[in-house]
Scaffold this motif. Structure first.
Motif, PDB file in Angstrom:
ATOM      1  N   CYS A   1      17.434   8.641  -0.221  1.00 19.75           N
ATOM      2  CA  CYS A   1      16.318   9.044  -1.051  1.00 19.75           C
ATOM      3  C   CYS A   1      16.915   9.755  -2.260  1.00 19.75           C
ATOM      4  O   CYS A   1      17.626  10.741  -2.104  1.00 19.75           O
TER       5      CYS A   1
ATOM      6  N   PHE B   1      12.509  13.217   3.962  1.00 17.28           N
ATOM      7  CA  PHE B   1      11.157  12.646   4.071  1.00 17.28           C
ATOM      8  C   PHE B   1      10.940  12.034   5.460  1.00 17.28           C
ATOM      9  O   PHE B   1      11.762  11.262   5.942  1.00 17.28           O
TER      10      PHE B   1
ATOM     11  N   ASP C   1      15.128   4.985  -1.737  1.00 20.04           N
ATOM     12  CA  ASP C   1      13.768   5.423  -2.047  1.00 20.04           C
ATOM     13  C   ASP C   1      13.797   6.219  -3.351  1.00 20.04           C
ATOM     14  O   ASP C   1      14.326   7.330  -3.402  1.00 20.04           O
TER      15      ASP C   1
ATOM     16  N   THR D   1       7.149   3.691  -6.593  1.00 24.38           N
ATOM     17  CA  THR D   1       5.739   3.959  -6.309  1.00 24.38           C
ATOM     18  C   THR D   1       5.006   4.443  -7.552  1.00 24.38           C
ATOM     19  O   THR D   1       5.617   5.028  -8.449  1.00 24.38           O
TER      20      THR D   1
ATOM     21  N   ALA E   1      11.140   7.391  -5.140  1.00 26.95           N
ATOM     22  CA  ALA E   1       9.769   7.857  -5.397  1.00 26.95           C
ATOM     23  C   ALA E   1       9.696   8.837  -6.569  1.00 26.95           C
ATOM     24  O   ALA E   1       8.667   8.932  -7.240  1.00 26.95           O
ATOM     25  N   TYR E   2      10.787   9.570  -6.818  1.00 27.08           N
ATOM     26  CA  TYR E   2      10.771  10.618  -7.849  1.00 27.08           C
ATOM     27  C   TYR E   2      11.709  10.333  -9.011  1.00 27.08           C
ATOM     28  O   TYR E   2      12.005  11.226  -9.800  1.00 27.08           O
TER      29      TYR E   2
ATOM     30  N   ARG F   1       0.853  -1.196   0.000  1.00 22.38           N
ATOM     31  CA  ARG F   1       0.000   0.000   0.000  1.00 22.38           C
ATOM     32  C   ARG F   1       0.887   1.243   0.000  1.00 22.38           C
ATOM     33  O   ARG F   1       1.145   1.846   1.034  1.00 22.38           O
ATOM     34  N   GLY F   2       1.369   1.573  -1.171  1.00 17.29           N
ATOM     35  CA  GLY F   2       2.318   2.670  -1.305  1.00 17.29           C
ATOM     36  C   GLY F   2       3.690   2.233  -0.832  1.00 17.29           C
ATOM     37  O   GLY F   2       3.829   1.167  -0.211  1.00 17.29           O
ATOM     38  N   SER F   3       4.704   3.029  -1.147  1.00 20.60           N
ATOM     39  CA  SER F   3       6.023   2.657  -0.610  1.00 20.60           C
ATOM     40  C   SER F   3       6.065   2.875   0.895  1.00 20.60           C
ATOM     41  O   SER F   3       6.918   2.331   1.577  1.00 20.60           O
ATOM     42  N   ASP F   4       5.112   3.639   1.425  1.00 19.04           N
ATOM     43  CA  ASP F   4       5.031   3.787   2.881  1.00 19.04           C
ATOM     44  C   ASP F   4       4.912   2.426   3.567  1.00 19.04           C
ATOM     45  O   ASP F   4       5.503   2.208   4.624  1.00 19.04           O
TER      46      ASP F   4
ATOM     47  N   TYR G   1      10.440   7.673   7.333  1.00 14.73           N
ATOM     48  CA  TYR G   1      11.419   6.693   7.831  1.00 14.73           C
ATOM     49  C   TYR G   1      11.480   6.773   9.357  1.00 14.73           C
ATOM     50  O   TYR G   1      11.406   5.759  10.056  1.00 14.73           O
TER      51      TYR G   1
ATOM     52  N   SER H   1       2.648   6.575  -7.011  1.00 18.91           N
ATOM     53  CA  SER H   1       1.998   7.764  -6.438  1.00 18.91           C
ATOM     54  C   SER H   1       2.391   9.076  -7.096  1.00 18.91           C
ATOM     55  O   SER H   1       1.626  10.027  -7.068  1.00 18.91           O
ATOM     56  N   LYS H   2       3.588   9.186  -7.660  1.00 21.89           N
ATOM     57  CA  LYS H   2       4.064  10.482  -8.110  1.00 21.89           C
ATOM     58  C   LYS H   2       3.980  10.600  -9.633  1.00 21.89           C
ATOM     59  O   LYS H   2       3.025  11.141 -10.141  1.00 21.89           O
TER      60      LYS H   2
ATOM     61  N   ASN I   1      14.126  13.966  -1.157  1.00 22.03           N
ATOM     62  CA  ASN I   1      13.032  14.821  -0.708  1.00 22.03           C
ATOM     63  C   ASN I   1      13.444  15.393   0.647  1.00 22.03           C
ATOM     64  O   ASN I   1      13.722  14.611   1.546  1.00 22.03           O
TER      65      ASN I   1
ATOM     66  N   ARG J   1      -2.795   3.900  -3.759  1.00 22.20           N
ATOM     67  CA  ARG J   1      -1.882   3.311  -2.787  1.00 22.20           C
ATOM     68  C   ARG J   1      -1.180   2.053  -3.325  1.00 22.20           C
ATOM     69  O   ARG J   1      -1.351   0.950  -2.793  1.00 22.20           O
TER      70      ARG J   1
HETATM   71  C1  LIG Z   1       5.803  10.691  -1.837  1.00 25.62           C
HETATM   72  C2  LIG Z   1       6.927   9.877  -1.337  1.00 25.62           C
HETATM   73  C3  LIG Z   1       6.806   8.489  -1.250  1.00 25.62           C
HETATM   74  C4  LIG Z   1       5.577   7.809  -1.769  1.00 25.62           C
HETATM   75  O1  LIG Z   1       4.869   7.187  -0.811  1.00 25.62           O
HETATM   76  P1  LIG Z   1       3.660   6.251  -1.270  1.00 25.62           P
HETATM   77  O2  LIG Z   1       3.345   5.565   0.023  1.00 25.62           O
HETATM   78  O3  LIG Z   1       4.155   5.323  -2.308  1.00 25.62           O
HETATM   79  O4  LIG Z   1       2.564   7.128  -1.749  1.00 25.62           O
HETATM   80  C5  LIG Z   1       7.869   7.747  -0.800  1.00 25.62           C
HETATM   81  N1  LIG Z   1       9.027   8.341  -0.478  1.00 25.62           N
HETATM   82  C6  LIG Z   1       9.191   9.661  -0.580  1.00 25.62           C
HETATM   83  C7  LIG Z   1      10.495  10.273  -0.269  1.00 25.62           C
HETATM   84  C8  LIG Z   1       8.143  10.467  -0.991  1.00 25.62           C
HETATM   85  O5  LIG Z   1       8.309  11.788  -1.053  1.00 25.62           O
END
Ligand SMILES: *Cc1c(COP(=O)(O)O)cnc(C)c1O
Length: 387
Positions: free
Chosen positions: A166, A118, A197, A224, A199-200, A90-93, A121, A226-227, A170, A235
């Motif tokens: 990361c 970010f 990570d 992810t 994500a971007y 459910r997302g990388s979270d 963590y 998500s971005k 971020n 998610r």
């Molecule tokens: C937005 C972001 C995520 C994404 O999280 P999701 O749970 O996949 O939505 C992960 N790591 C970083 C650094 C982010 O900024």
């Protein structure tokens, strides 16, 4: 300094030796879908006998596959890895959370982070009772940089089981050099997993390190939808790692982490036609990022803009409060970074559509009072816009 800190890399250490000893043989919940049973009358999971009135296709009555096979194969293809190297969450979270729970013994082990960074963590670690070792980013002429030597030494000395990097970072937007990451992973081989990570990464010039997971068993990459794929609400995120790490994490995961509607949306979002449009959007976004970057550099109220490889810009202001207030007065909401270490005068601004960016830029130039760091004449056009 202790010279045995950096053992010769052997490339073969079992990364599960780094997992919590009390969980290594943990069998996990046997969900109704995880048994390989054949049948066409399913009376084993107390599911409803009839679909819900709203579920015309009878798609939602049964529990889903723990790891939907079609989506797993499609994501593996998207990232260029094998299905055994990939876990959907459910997302990388969720990936972050699973890694902390699986690899850090509460009140004993730690994670290492590089603030400002970010926040999830540290949140994951604190909720789990794991320590948080911090090695601050270093600001230089060319922007923020990682102190790799201190990261390696601190991780080993302070029993960090997970080192979170990361890239692009971020909130700074900095992309981390591949060679440095691989060297660090080798140094950490018998001590910690290096969790990268990404994500971007789709917005970046720097290629993903997913391909390096096969050769470095303690390297873990988070991706992810998500971005860049614009699917934050669905998610869907992935952990990409050694198959042994993936199998272990899946045993620590909730029984049915991927809802069927979300899996279907993700499948559609990574179909060839959708991917083509996503790529166009990424190109468009990067162009906007360069335009906004240049516009902000020209503003007297801006102190510093950090070159970014992501879909946001970290910006220092001569008066960040005033900038934040001017944006808010125009109903433009950005991320206040002033509570973060080293960022007492900074805001993080996501890149939006050209119209949104124009509105943000105009609001920054608007004058709230007779300040000397104004950019241009006030632009009252948007002053009264509310959400
Ligand atoms: C937005 C972001 C995520 C994404 O999280 P999701 O749970 O996949 O939505 C992960 N790591 C970083 C650094 C982010 O900024």
């Amino acid at each position: 300094m202790n010279r045995v800190l950096y053992p010769t890399p052997s490339n073969g250490t079992d990364p599960l030796l780094l997992a919590r000893a009390d969980l290594r043989a943990f069998a996990s919940y046997q969900s109704a879908r995880s048994e390989k049973l054949l049948g066409d009358v399913w009376l084993n999971a107390n599911e409803a006998a009839w679909p819900n009135e709203i579920d015309r296709d009878d798609a939602l009555r049964r529990y889903p596959e723990p790891q939907p096979a079609m989506l797993r194969a499609a994501l593996a293809e998207l990232y260029g890895v094998t299905t055994q190297q990939l876990l959907i969450g459910r997302g990388s979270d969720e990936g972050i959370d699973l890694l902390v729970r699986g690899f850090c013994s509460p009140n004993h082990d730690a994670i290492l982070i590089t603030p400002p960074v970010f926040g999830m963590y540290a949140v994951g670690a604190r909720l789990h009772g794991a320590g948080v070792v911090e090695v601050a980013l270093q600001e230089t002429e060319v922007g923020f940089q990682l102190d790799f030597e201190t990261i390696a030494r601190s991780a080993i000395e302070q029993r960090a089981r997970l080192v979170f990097l990361c890239s692009p970072h971020n909130p700074t937007g900095v992309g981390i050099d591949r060679h440095s990451i691989l060297t660090l992973a080798k140094q950490l081989e018998d001590h910690a997993l290096l969790v990268l990570d990404e994500a971007y990464v789709e917005f970046s010039q720097i290629p993903s390190l997913v391909g390096d997971v096969a050769g470095l068993r303690n390297l873990v990459v988070l991706r992810t939808l998500s971005k860049a794929h614009a699917l934050a609400a669905a998610r869907i995120g992935c952990v990409i790692a050694d198959p042994a790490v993936i199998a272990f994490l899946s045993r620590c995961q909730a029984p049915y982490p991927v809802p069927i509607p979300c899996a279907a949306l993700a499948m559609a979002a990574i179909s060839p036609s959708a991917l083509q449009l996503t790529q166009t959007r990424i190109t468009q976004l990067c162009r906007e990022r360069e335009r906004v970057d240049a516009a902000m550099r020209a503003m007297p109220c801006v102190h510093r803009v950090y070159a970014s490889q992501a879909n946001y810009l970290l910006v220092r202001f001569h008066d960040a409060q005033s900038a934040f207030d001017r944006l808010l007065a125009a109903a433009v909401v950005v991320r206040d970074q002033r509570a973060a270490p080293q960022l007492g005068d900074a805001l993080r601004i996501s890149i939006g559509t050209a119209e949104e960016n124009d509105r943000m830029l105009a609001a920054l130039c608007a004058a709230p009072s007779s300040r000397s760091d104004e950019c241009r004449s006030p632009s009252p056009r948007h002053a009264r816009v509310s959400v």
